[in-house]
Structures are given as C-alpha cells and as structure tokens.
Design a protein around this motif. Structure first.
Motif: not given
Length: 115
Positions: A98, A100-102
């Motif tokens: 994961a 940067r939140r992706r």
C-alpha cells in the motif's frame, strides 16, 4: 509501482518453494510488504506481512510454522519461503504493498501442490 513475483511451480506435498517479489517505483525500505494468495473459486487471503523498519512479521494461522516472510532492502525484494506444502496451499501467490493509500499487486505466481 511495479511488483514482479517469481519462483512458483509444481511441488509434491511436503515439499518446499521460495517465492520472490522484486519491487520498484517506490522507496521499498519504507513500506510494509505482504504476500497474499488466491485459490481457485476463493477470495484473496493474506498470507504474511513484514514491516518496513525492524522487519516484524505476521502470519495467517494456517501458515504459521510453515511459511517465512523476509525482505532484502538492498535488493528491493521480499521473499516467501514455504515448506511442508499441502495440496490446499495450491493458489496464485501475489505480493502487495500500500503506497499513498493505494494498493498495488503483482501479476502473481502459480503454486501447485500435487503428487
């Protein structure tokens, strides 16, 4: 972000395999890395995670004592050493991160445990 798994194959019950995942496109040493697997007709399940800093590890209960996750930050690579393999370990194995939140995944590597 790019993740490339390798090392899968056909192995007999009780055998061993070591999977590798080469990572690029992000600061590998700063991120926890995980291995997941997906068996035919089933959802993706977490196998193991290794943290970025001190390399703490977490395993799914069914893998404890049989699988070992490790990382080499100098090579931007995470490994999954699998031993005492069972037919029910047959699945496509993916590494994931994961950033940067992706969530990012590799293309997966097939592991088949069969006699």
């Amino acid at each position: 972000v790019q993740l490339v798994e390798s090392g899968g194959g056909l192995v007999q019950p009780g055998g061993s395999l070591r999977l590798s995942c080469a990572a690029s496109g992000f600061t590998f040493s700063s991120y926890a890395m995980s291995w997941y697997r997906q068996a035919p007709g089933k959802g993706r399940e977490l196998v193991a995670t290794i943290t970025s800093s001190i390399g703490s590890t977490v395993y799914a209960d069914s893998m404890k004592g049989r699988f070992t996750i490790s990382r080499d930050n100098a090579k931007n690579t995470v490994y999954l050493q699998m031993s005492s393999l069972k037919p029910e370990d047959t699945a496509v194995y993916y590494c994931g991160v994961a950033v940067r939140r992706r969530d990012y995944w590799g293309q997966g590597t097939q592991v088949t445990v069969s006699s």
